[in-house]
Motif scaffolding. Sequence first.
Motif, PDB file in Angstrom:
ATOM      1  N   VAL A 216       0.842  -1.202   0.000  1.00  0.00           N
ATOM      2  CA  VAL A 216       0.000   0.000   0.000  1.00  0.00           C
ATOM      3  C   VAL A 216       0.876   1.250   0.000  1.00  0.00           C
ATOM      4  CG1 VAL A 216      -1.735   1.316   1.286  1.00  0.00           C
ATOM      5  CG2 VAL A 216      -1.943  -1.167   1.095  1.00  0.00           C
ATOM      6  N   ARG A 217       1.921   1.243   0.810  1.00  0.00           N
ATOM      7  CA  ARG A 217       2.841   2.382   0.851  1.00  0.00           C
ATOM      8  C   ARG A 217       3.500   2.592  -0.509  1.00  0.00           C
ATOM      9  NH1 ARG A 217       8.064   2.297   2.013  1.00  0.00           N
ATOM     10  NH2 ARG A 217       7.915   0.243   2.960  1.00  0.00           N
ATOM     11  N   GLN A 218       3.874   1.507  -1.165  1.00  0.00           N
ATOM     12  CA  GLN A 218       4.481   1.613  -2.490  1.00  0.00           C
ATOM     13  C   GLN A 218       3.467   2.112  -3.520  1.00  0.00           C
ATOM     14  OE1 GLN A 218       7.740   1.348  -3.017  1.00  0.00           O
ATOM     15  NE2 GLN A 218       7.316   2.078  -5.074  1.00  0.00           N
ATOM     16  N   LEU A 219       2.223   1.649  -3.440  1.00  0.00           N
ATOM     17  CA  LEU A 219       1.163   2.154  -4.323  1.00  0.00           C
ATOM     18  C   LEU A 219       0.974   3.658  -4.118  1.00  0.00           C
ATOM     19  CD1 LEU A 219      -1.800  -0.400  -4.254  1.00  0.00           C
ATOM     20  CD2 LEU A 219      -0.654   0.505  -6.264  1.00  0.00           C
ATOM     21  N   LEU A 220       0.963   4.068  -2.863  1.00  0.00           N
ATOM     22  CA  LEU A 220       0.834   5.501  -2.554  1.00  0.00           C
ATOM     23  C   LEU A 220       1.984   6.281  -3.181  1.00  0.00           C
ATOM     24  CD1 LEU A 220      -0.342   5.396   1.121  1.00  0.00           C
ATOM     25  CD2 LEU A 220      -1.339   6.857  -0.628  1.00  0.00           C
ATOM     26  N   ARG A 221       3.190   5.813  -2.964  1.00  0.00           N
ATOM     27  CA  ARG A 221       4.363   6.518  -3.470  1.00  0.00           C
ATOM     28  C   ARG A 221       4.313   6.663  -4.987  1.00  0.00           C
ATOM     29  NH1 ARG A 221       9.336   5.992  -5.487  1.00  0.00           N
ATOM     30  NH2 ARG A 221      11.021   7.208  -4.573  1.00  0.00           N
ATOM     31  N   THR A 222       4.000   5.586  -5.671  1.00  0.00           N
ATOM     32  CA  THR A 222       3.918   5.607  -7.129  1.00  0.00           C
ATOM     33  C   THR A 222       2.871   6.596  -7.617  1.00  0.00           C
ATOM     34  OG1 THR A 222       4.593   3.292  -7.199  1.00  0.00           O
ATOM     35  CG2 THR A 222       3.500   4.168  -9.162  1.00  0.00           C
ATOM     36  N   ASN A 223       1.703   6.566  -6.995  1.00  0.00           N
ATOM     37  CA  ASN A 223       0.622   7.437  -7.446  1.00  0.00           C
ATOM     38  C   ASN A 223       0.799   8.884  -7.013  1.00  0.00           C
ATOM     39  OD1 ASN A 223      -1.501   5.810  -8.960  1.00  0.00           O
ATOM     40  ND2 ASN A 223      -0.956   4.500  -7.246  1.00  0.00           N
ATOM     41  N   VAL A 224       1.462   9.128  -5.890  1.00  0.00           N
ATOM     42  CA  VAL A 224       1.781  10.497  -5.496  1.00  0.00           C
ATOM     43  C   VAL A 224       2.700  11.129  -6.536  1.00  0.00           C
ATOM     44  CG1 VAL A 224       3.095  11.881  -3.825  1.00  0.00           C
ATOM     45  CG2 VAL A 224       1.370  10.266  -3.022  1.00  0.00           C
ATOM     46  N   GLU A 225       3.732  10.399  -6.922  1.00  0.00           N
ATOM     47  CA  GLU A 225       4.660  10.926  -7.928  1.00  0.00           C
ATOM     48  C   GLU A 225       3.963  11.156  -9.264  1.00  0.00           C
ATOM     49  OE1 GLU A 225       7.643  12.061  -7.251  1.00  0.00           O
ATOM     50  OE2 GLU A 225       7.338  11.419  -5.189  1.00  0.00           O
ATOM     51  N   ALA A 226       3.074  10.249  -9.655  1.00  0.00           N
ATOM     52  CA  ALA A 226       2.334  10.416 -10.912  1.00  0.00           C
ATOM     53  C   ALA A 226       1.414  11.635 -10.856  1.00  0.00           C
ATOM     54  CB  ALA A 226       1.518   9.156 -11.209  1.00  0.00           C
ATOM     55  N   CYS A 227       0.757  11.856  -9.707  1.00  0.00           N
ATOM     56  CA  CYS A 227      -0.131  13.023  -9.552  1.00  0.00           C
ATOM     57  C   CYS A 227       0.664  14.321  -9.590  1.00  0.00           C
ATOM     58  CB  CYS A 227      -0.895  12.950  -8.235  1.00  0.00           C
ATOM     59  SG  CYS A 227      -2.248  11.802  -8.272  1.00  0.00           S
ATOM     60  N   ARG A 228       1.815  14.321  -8.949  1.00  0.00           N
ATOM     61  CA  ARG A 228       2.657  15.523  -8.972  1.00  0.00           C
ATOM     62  C   ARG A 228       3.113  15.829 -10.398  1.00  0.00           C
ATOM     63  NH1 ARG A 228       6.406  14.525  -3.709  1.00  0.00           N
ATOM     64  NH2 ARG A 228       4.836  15.079  -2.169  1.00  0.00           N
ATOM     65  N   ALA A 229       3.510  14.817 -11.139  1.00  0.00           N
ATOM     66  CA  ALA A 229       3.954  15.027 -12.515  1.00  0.00           C
ATOM     67  C   ALA A 229       2.795  15.510 -13.384  1.00  0.00           C
ATOM     68  CB  ALA A 229       4.535  13.732 -13.079  1.00  0.00           C
ATOM     69  N   LYS A 230       1.624  14.906 -13.203  1.00  0.00           N
ATOM     70  CA  LYS A 230       0.464  15.272 -14.003  1.00  0.00           C
ATOM     71  C   LYS A 230      -0.001  16.697 -13.699  1.00  0.00           C
ATOM     72  CE  LYS A 230      -3.602  13.517 -13.088  1.00  0.00           C
ATOM     73  NZ  LYS A 230      -4.709  12.570 -12.942  1.00  0.00           N
ATOM     74  N   SER A 231       0.019  17.076 -12.412  1.00  0.00           N
ATOM     75  CA  SER A 231      -0.444  18.404 -11.995  1.00  0.00           C
ATOM     76  C   SER A 231       0.667  19.450 -12.041  1.00  0.00           C
ATOM     77  CB  SER A 231      -0.995  18.348 -10.567  1.00  0.00           C
ATOM     78  OG  SER A 231      -2.040  17.424 -10.472  1.00  0.00           O
ATOM     79  N   LYS A 232       1.881  19.002 -12.338  1.00  0.00           N
ATOM     80  CA  LYS A 232       3.059  19.877 -12.335  1.00  0.00           C
ATOM     81  C   LYS A 232       3.217  20.581 -10.978  1.00  0.00           C
ATOM     82  CE  LYS A 232       3.122  20.693 -17.288  1.00  0.00           C
ATOM     83  NZ  LYS A 232       2.180  19.780 -17.749  1.00  0.00           N
ATOM     84  N   VAL A 233       3.039  19.791  -9.911  1.00  0.00           N
ATOM     85  CA  VAL A 233       3.175  20.284  -8.542  1.00  0.00           C
ATOM     86  C   VAL A 233       4.490  19.783  -7.982  1.00  0.00           C
ATOM     87  CG1 VAL A 233       2.228  20.152  -6.217  1.00  0.00           C
ATOM     88  CG2 VAL A 233       0.681  20.321  -8.164  1.00  0.00           C
ATOM     89  N   ARG A 234       5.224  20.670  -7.341  1.00  0.00           N
ATOM     90  CA  ARG A 234       6.462  20.274  -6.668  1.00  0.00           C
ATOM     91  C   ARG A 234       6.323  20.607  -5.197  1.00  0.00           C
ATOM     92  NH1 ARG A 234      11.673  20.889 -10.107  1.00  0.00           N
ATOM     93  NH2 ARG A 234      12.443  20.630  -8.003  1.00  0.00           N
ATOM     94  N   GLU A 235       6.805  19.730  -4.369  1.00  0.00           N
ATOM     95  CA  GLU A 235       6.738  19.946  -2.923  1.00  0.00           C
ATOM     96  C   GLU A 235       7.914  20.792  -2.487  1.00  0.00           C
ATOM     97  OE1 GLU A 235       5.069  20.218   0.398  1.00  0.00           O
ATOM     98  OE2 GLU A 235       4.123  18.868  -1.033  1.00  0.00           O
ATOM     99  N   TRP A 236       7.646  21.791  -1.667  1.00  0.00           N
ATOM    100  CA  TRP A 236       8.709  22.605  -1.115  1.00  0.00           C
ATOM    101  C   TRP A 236       8.387  22.888   0.342  1.00  0.00           C
ATOM    102  CZ3 TRP A 236       7.476  27.579   0.558  1.00  0.00           C
ATOM    103  CH2 TRP A 236       6.213  28.040   0.157  1.00  0.00           C
ATOM    104  N   SER A 237       9.396  23.185   1.099  1.00  0.00           N
ATOM    105  CA  SER A 237       9.197  23.479   2.526  1.00  0.00           C
ATOM    106  C   SER A 237       9.640  24.896   2.811  1.00  0.00           C
ATOM    107  CB  SER A 237       9.979  22.490   3.390  1.00  0.00           C
ATOM    108  OG  SER A 237      11.333  22.537   3.059  1.00  0.00           O
ATOM    109  N   ASN A 238       9.124  25.439   3.905  1.00  0.00           N
ATOM    110  CA  ASN A 238       9.429  26.834   4.280  1.00  0.00           C
ATOM    111  C   ASN A 238      10.798  26.942   4.896  1.00  0.00           C
ATOM    112  OD1 ASN A 238       6.829  26.919   3.502  1.00  0.00           O
ATOM    113  ND2 ASN A 238       6.044  27.682   5.426  1.00  0.00           N
TER     114      ASN A 238
END
Length: 137
Positions: A115-137
């Motif tokens: 499940v964790r691996q499924l999450l990781r794979t799909n999180v990366e795919a969603c970020r690529a599709k939405s062109k979202v990058r994670e950043w911290s303050n």
Amino acid sequence: MDNIIWRGKPSQWLNFGYFVVCGLLFWLVVPIFVAWWRWLAIRNTRYELSTDRLFTYSGVLNTKIDELELYRVKDYSQESPFFLRLVGLSNVLLKTSDDSHPYVNIKAISDATSVRQLLRTNVEACRAKSKVREWSN
């Protein structure tokens, strides 16, 4: 419409301690209702992971649906407390950038590593599709 890629429910092993105590105090009658309510609460909780979102359905009398966009997940981890590990269960913990749900805990599921691996794979795919990058303050 989202494609559901995983469905799961938390295990009743989460209630083991409550069931033992309520079983020992059953003669008080109230513990029977406490155990029944705890059983219903776990029974009426379910998780659905789609390619874009994680849904958490919960509630006995009233139903609550929490929805998390996968591109908001910042970090994932897996924990296996001793008692859950004995029965082959684990928790998947998510740290998110969602203000209403900064932490999401998918409790007491089997095959949490997958499940964790499924999450990781799909999180990366969603970020690529939405062109979202994670950043911290």
